[in-house]
Design an enzyme around this catalytic site. Structure first.
Site, PDB file in Angstrom:
ATOM      1  N   ARG A 263       0.771  59.164  10.369  1.00 60.72           N
ATOM      2  CA  ARG A 263      -0.202  60.259  10.573  1.00 60.72           C
ATOM      3  C   ARG A 263      -1.079  60.526   9.360  1.00 60.72           C
ATOM      4  NH1 ARG A 263       4.462  62.533  12.969  1.00 60.72           N
ATOM      5  NH2 ARG A 263       4.447  62.126  15.205  1.00 60.72           N
TER       6      ARG A 263
ATOM      7  N   LYS B  35     -15.993  57.549   8.343  1.00 61.86           N
ATOM      8  CA  LYS B  35     -15.885  56.982   9.696  1.00 61.86           C
ATOM      9  C   LYS B  35     -15.055  55.709   9.607  1.00 61.86           C
ATOM     10  CE  LYS B  35     -19.944  58.679  12.122  1.00 61.86           C
ATOM     11  NZ  LYS B  35     -21.211  58.311  12.792  1.00 61.86           N
TER      12      LYS B  35
ATOM     13  N   GLU C   2     -29.697  49.223   6.067  1.00 60.55           N
ATOM     14  CA  GLU C   2     -29.188  50.603   5.955  1.00 60.55           C
ATOM     15  C   GLU C   2     -29.902  51.345   4.821  1.00 60.55           C
ATOM     16  OE1 GLU C   2     -27.323  51.749   8.325  1.00 60.55           O
ATOM     17  OE2 GLU C   2     -25.818  50.283   8.957  1.00 60.55           O
TER      18      GLU C   2
ATOM     19  N   LYS D  34     -26.392  59.920   1.827  1.00 61.08           N
ATOM     20  CA  LYS D  34     -25.281  59.971   2.779  1.00 61.08           C
ATOM     21  C   LYS D  34     -24.299  61.071   2.401  1.00 61.08           C
ATOM     22  CE  LYS D  34     -22.150  57.617   5.724  1.00 61.08           C
ATOM     23  NZ  LYS D  34     -21.702  56.406   6.372  1.00 61.08           N
TER      24      LYS D  34
ATOM     25  N   GLU E 289     -20.148  65.040  12.514  1.00 62.29           N
ATOM     26  CA  GLU E 289     -21.316  64.705  13.341  1.00 62.29           C
ATOM     27  C   GLU E 289     -21.515  65.656  14.515  1.00 62.29           C
ATOM     28  OE1 GLU E 289     -22.164  60.457  13.591  1.00 62.29           O
ATOM     29  OE2 GLU E 289     -22.977  60.809  15.587  1.00 62.29           O
TER      30      GLU E 289
ATOM     31  N   ARG F 219     -25.671  64.649  11.005  1.00 69.68           N
ATOM     32  CA  ARG F 219     -25.102  63.336  10.673  1.00 69.68           C
ATOM     33  C   ARG F 219     -25.558  62.270  11.662  1.00 69.68           C
ATOM     34  NH1 ARG F 219     -19.170  61.438   8.405  1.00 69.68           N
ATOM     35  NH2 ARG F 219     -19.714  59.224   8.434  1.00 69.68           N
TER      36      ARG F 219
ATOM     37  N   ASN G 287     -27.608  57.445  12.420  1.00 69.48           N
ATOM     38  CA  ASN G 287     -27.501  56.397  13.442  1.00 69.48           C
ATOM     39  C   ASN G 287     -28.852  55.885  13.915  1.00 69.48           C
ATOM     40  OD1 ASN G 287     -24.649  56.238  13.723  1.00 69.48           O
ATOM     41  ND2 ASN G 287     -24.730  58.284  14.601  1.00 69.48           N
TER      42      ASN G 287
ATOM     43  N   HIS H 229     -29.127  52.560  15.677  1.00 72.72           N
ATOM     44  CA  HIS H 229     -27.769  52.083  15.948  1.00 72.72           C
ATOM     45  C   HIS H 229     -27.433  51.981  17.436  1.00 72.72           C
ATOM     46  CE1 HIS H 229     -27.300  52.501  11.681  1.00 72.72           C
ATOM     47  NE2 HIS H 229     -26.010  52.210  11.699  1.00 72.72           N
TER      48      HIS H 229
ATOM     49  N   HIS I 175     -26.107  48.610  18.275  1.00 70.25           N
ATOM     50  CA  HIS I 175     -24.745  48.400  18.786  1.00 70.25           C
ATOM     51  C   HIS I 175     -24.783  47.642  20.112  1.00 70.25           C
ATOM     52  CE1 HIS I 175     -22.762  51.891  16.322  1.00 70.25           C
ATOM     53  NE2 HIS I 175     -23.011  50.830  15.594  1.00 70.25           N
TER      54      HIS I 175
ATOM     55  N   HIS J 188     -24.441  43.382  11.544  1.00 72.30           N
ATOM     56  CA  HIS J 188     -24.688  44.802  11.857  1.00 72.30           C
ATOM     57  C   HIS J 188     -26.090  45.236  11.403  1.00 72.30           C
ATOM     58  CE1 HIS J 188     -23.796  49.012  12.562  1.00 72.30           C
ATOM     59  NE2 HIS J 188     -24.147  49.290  11.315  1.00 72.30           N
TER      60      HIS J 188
HETATM   61  P1  NAD Z   1     -18.456  42.469   6.709  1.00 75.26           P
HETATM   62  O1  NAD Z   1     -17.391  43.387   6.320  1.00 75.26           O
HETATM   63  O2  NAD Z   1     -18.227  41.565   7.860  1.00 75.26           O
HETATM   64  O3  NAD Z   1     -18.901  41.638   5.433  1.00 75.26           O
HETATM   65  C1  NAD Z   1     -19.913  40.688   5.567  1.00 75.26           C
HETATM   66  C2  NAD Z   1     -19.443  39.292   5.126  1.00 75.26           C
HETATM   67  O4  NAD Z   1     -19.431  39.232   3.701  1.00 75.26           O
HETATM   68  C3  NAD Z   1     -18.044  38.936   5.570  1.00 75.26           C
HETATM   69  O5  NAD Z   1     -17.988  37.565   5.858  1.00 75.26           O
HETATM   70  C4  NAD Z   1     -17.216  39.261   4.335  1.00 75.26           C
HETATM   71  O6  NAD Z   1     -16.005  38.553   4.282  1.00 75.26           O
HETATM   72  C5  NAD Z   1     -18.146  38.814   3.251  1.00 75.26           C
HETATM   73  N1  NAD Z   1     -17.995  39.433   1.947  1.00 75.26           N
HETATM   74  C6  NAD Z   1     -17.609  40.706   1.669  1.00 75.26           C
HETATM   75  N2  NAD Z   1     -17.766  40.939   0.362  1.00 75.26           N
HETATM   76  C7  NAD Z   1     -18.228  39.810  -0.194  1.00 75.26           C
HETATM   77  C8  NAD Z   1     -18.594  39.442  -1.504  1.00 75.26           C
HETATM   78  N3  NAD Z   1     -18.585  40.321  -2.504  1.00 75.26           N
HETATM   79  N4  NAD Z   1     -19.016  38.189  -1.734  1.00 75.26           N
HETATM   80  C9  NAD Z   1     -19.099  37.299  -0.709  1.00 75.26           C
HETATM   81  N5  NAD Z   1     -18.790  37.586   0.560  1.00 75.26           N
HETATM   82  C10 NAD Z   1     -18.368  38.835   0.811  1.00 75.26           C
HETATM   83  O7  NAD Z   1     -19.808  43.282   7.065  1.00 75.26           O
HETATM   84  P2  NAD Z   1     -20.538  44.523   6.395  1.00 75.26           P
HETATM   85  O8  NAD Z   1     -21.974  44.253   6.584  1.00 75.26           O
HETATM   86  O9  NAD Z   1     -20.034  44.793   5.030  1.00 75.26           O
HETATM   87  O10 NAD Z   1     -20.083  45.728   7.307  1.00 75.26           O
HETATM   88  C11 NAD Z   1     -20.404  45.765   8.671  1.00 75.26           C
HETATM   89  C12 NAD Z   1     -19.394  46.635   9.373  1.00 75.26           C
HETATM   90  O11 NAD Z   1     -19.479  47.962   8.864  1.00 75.26           O
HETATM   91  C13 NAD Z   1     -19.614  46.722  10.861  1.00 75.26           C
HETATM   92  O12 NAD Z   1     -18.390  46.594  11.510  1.00 75.26           O
HETATM   93  C14 NAD Z   1     -20.167  48.129  11.063  1.00 75.26           C
HETATM   94  O13 NAD Z   1     -19.860  48.657  12.303  1.00 75.26           O
HETATM   95  C15 NAD Z   1     -19.484  48.866   9.945  1.00 75.26           C
HETATM   96  N6  NAD Z   1     -20.173  50.085   9.524  1.00 75.26           N
HETATM   97  C16 NAD Z   1     -19.426  51.203   9.391  1.00 75.26           C
HETATM   98  C17 NAD Z   1     -20.017  52.360   8.938  1.00 75.26           C
HETATM   99  C18 NAD Z   1     -19.177  53.597   8.704  1.00 75.26           C
HETATM  100  O14 NAD Z   1     -19.746  54.652   8.461  1.00 75.26           O
HETATM  101  N7  NAD Z   1     -17.875  53.479   8.742  1.00 75.26           N
HETATM  102  C19 NAD Z   1     -21.381  52.384   8.622  1.00 75.26           C
HETATM  103  C20 NAD Z   1     -22.116  51.211   8.770  1.00 75.26           C
HETATM  104  C21 NAD Z   1     -21.499  50.049   9.216  1.00 75.26           C
HETATM  105  N1  GLY Z   2     -23.092  55.130   9.596  1.00 69.95           N
HETATM  106  C1  GLY Z   2     -23.261  56.383  10.248  1.00 69.95           C
HETATM  107  C2  GLY Z   2     -22.394  57.459   9.732  1.00 69.95           C
HETATM  108  O1  GLY Z   2     -21.617  57.266   8.836  1.00 69.95           O
HETATM  109  O2  GLY Z   2     -22.427  58.551  10.228  1.00 69.95           O
END
Ligand code: NAD
Ligand code: GLY
Length: 363
Positions: free
Chosen positions: A121, A143, A185, A227, A237, A241, A245, A248, A252, A265
């Site tokens: 939890r 998130k 972003e 942010k 949100e 907030r 998006n 998005h 998505h 993404h």
């Molecule tokens: P990712 O985590 O898939 O990373 C992109 C690629 O880069 C992967 O192949 C990873 O292994 C590689 N990588 C990571 N760090 C590296 C480094 N330093 N050097 C070389 N390679 C590296 O993708 P992302 O773009 O980081 O994140 C996308 C994800 O984030 C999506 O799932 C999206 O939905 C999520 N997201 C979440 C939020 C949130 O608020 N939680 C906001 C925006 C996006």
């Molecule tokens: N990436 C959108 C949020 O964090 O609210």
């Protein structure tokens, strides 16, 4: 020595710092002071582990730690793979005072974060984002979650970390396509909140693409500050907030429709922001000149600006209807009044949405 700046996400007794700078992964005291107990689980993936896992492990002297290495890719951001984190936590007898350290991009961060939110939890969480996208967005704000085959990020929780440590040196190993994905972003913050920042991004795009440290550090700081302010005002949100998006809902739909991992993404969000700009113009809120500027900055960032031909309009409408911004059956969209001024609205007709989707296939 690490040179860094520190921002704060202000959430009362759950406030936390965001450290941004070079060489932070050489500095044990920053990480260790945010680990309350004597055990930790590092969650990373098969790409990031060979690059940075040893560095992070070396910072944990005196702490009992284990590491779990996930497969790489958006297609593994699911409940099955999440379970391997729980397997590791239980196998290694990690207790309620354990800290989960997310080392990687947004996929690792979202999954490790959800594991931290739900294991016993809730256990402590530290985010060490290693992609531009995760440094400017996903590691901040709490998130967390995983995808479902029928919808992106549909299962998850709000769960804040104790600290975010963004070592900008890690961006040197990122490939160009991933850098551009993160820039989507960054551009988003300019479009929704800050016209001056949008202009700065336009003027400094070449420096950002060439990874000039000063330009990147500035872009990350302004993005995280924007942010942090939004999250402090509306953590769960219920209001502003949702502006984060922009692009998005459409993005998505592309990620789900094309199959997770096919479009990055940020690429999907880039095309989504162009679609939002066109729809805003259709409603008479945004000028054609501003639409052109939006498309041009995405192109400059090497991001796609149009919808994939292999998805049809009905598929978009179906997938957009399962967005988390659907409330009581009504889809709220983030649209633009001008560059630097976004709104959350359901003030559009079905025909206008269908028309905007048609326009999304061409620049
Ligand atoms: P990712 O985590 O898939 O990373 C992109 C690629 O880069 C992967 O192949 C990873 O292994 C590689 N990588 C990571 N760090 C590296 C480094 N330093 N050097 C070389 N390679 C590296 O993708 P992302 O773009 O980081 O994140 C996308 C994800 O984030 C999506 O799932 C999206 O939905 C999520 N997201 C979440 C939020 C949130 O608020 N939680 C906001 C925006 C996006
Ligand atoms: N990436 C959108 C949020 O964090 O609210």
């Amino acid at each position: 020595m690490a040179e860094y700046s520190t921002l704060k996400v202000d959430l009362g007794d759950r406030s936390y710092p965001i450290y941004i700078g070079q060489n932070l992964l050489d500095q044990a005291d920053i990480l260790k002071k945010h680990i309350p107990g004597n055990s930790a689980l590092i969650v990373t993936n098969e790409i990031v582990a060979p690059l940075y896992l040893k560095k992070v492990e070396a910072l944990l002297d005196g702490i009992r730690f284990e590491s779990v290495i996930l497969p790489d890719g958006e297609q593994y951001k699911n409940l099955n793979v999440l379970n391997t984190i729980f397997d590791a936590l239980l196998t290694h007898h990690m207790d309620r005072n354990t800290t989960i350290i997310a080392l990687g991009g947004g996929v690792v961060g979202d999954m490790a974060g959800f594991a931290a939110a739900s294991y016993q939890r809730g256990v402590h969480l530290i985010q060490i984002p290693t992609t531009l996208l995760s440094q400017v967005d996903s590691s901040v704000g709490g998130k967390t979650g995983v995808n479902h085959p029928l919808g992106k990020n549909m299962i998850g929780a709000f769960y804040q970390p104790r600290a975010v440590i963004a070592d900008t040196n890690t961006l040197n190993t990122l490939d160009d396509r991933q850098l551009s994905s993160g820039l989507a972003e960054v551009i988003k913050y300019g479009l929704i909140k800050n016209a001056n920042f949008f202009d700065w991004i336009e003027q400094n795009m070449d420096a950002l693409l060439q990874r000039e440290p000063k330009a990147l550090a500035y872009a990350i700081e302004v993005s995280c500050q924007t942010k942090a302010d939004v999250v402090a005002a509306d953590e769960k949100e219920s209001g502003q907030r949702a502006l984060l998006n922009l692009g998005h809902t459409f993005g998505h739909a592309i990620e789900t429709g094309m199959g997770y991992g096919e479009w990055l993404h940020g690429e999907a969000v880039g095309a989504g922001m162009c679609m939002a700009a066109k729809m805003s113009a259709l409603l008479g809120w945004f000028s054609n000149e501003q639409v052109k500027k939006t498309i041009s900055i995405m192109k400059h960032a090497k991001l796609p600006t149009t919808a994939p031909e292999s998805m049809d309009e009905k598929q978009f409408l179906d997938l957009m209807s399962v967005d988390k911004k659907v409330l009581d059956g009504v889809l709220r969209l983030i649209l633009l009044k001008s560059i630097g001024d976004a709104v959350v609205t359901s003030d559009y007709s079905k025909q206008q949405l269908a028309e905007a989707i048609k326009l999304a296939y061409t620049d």
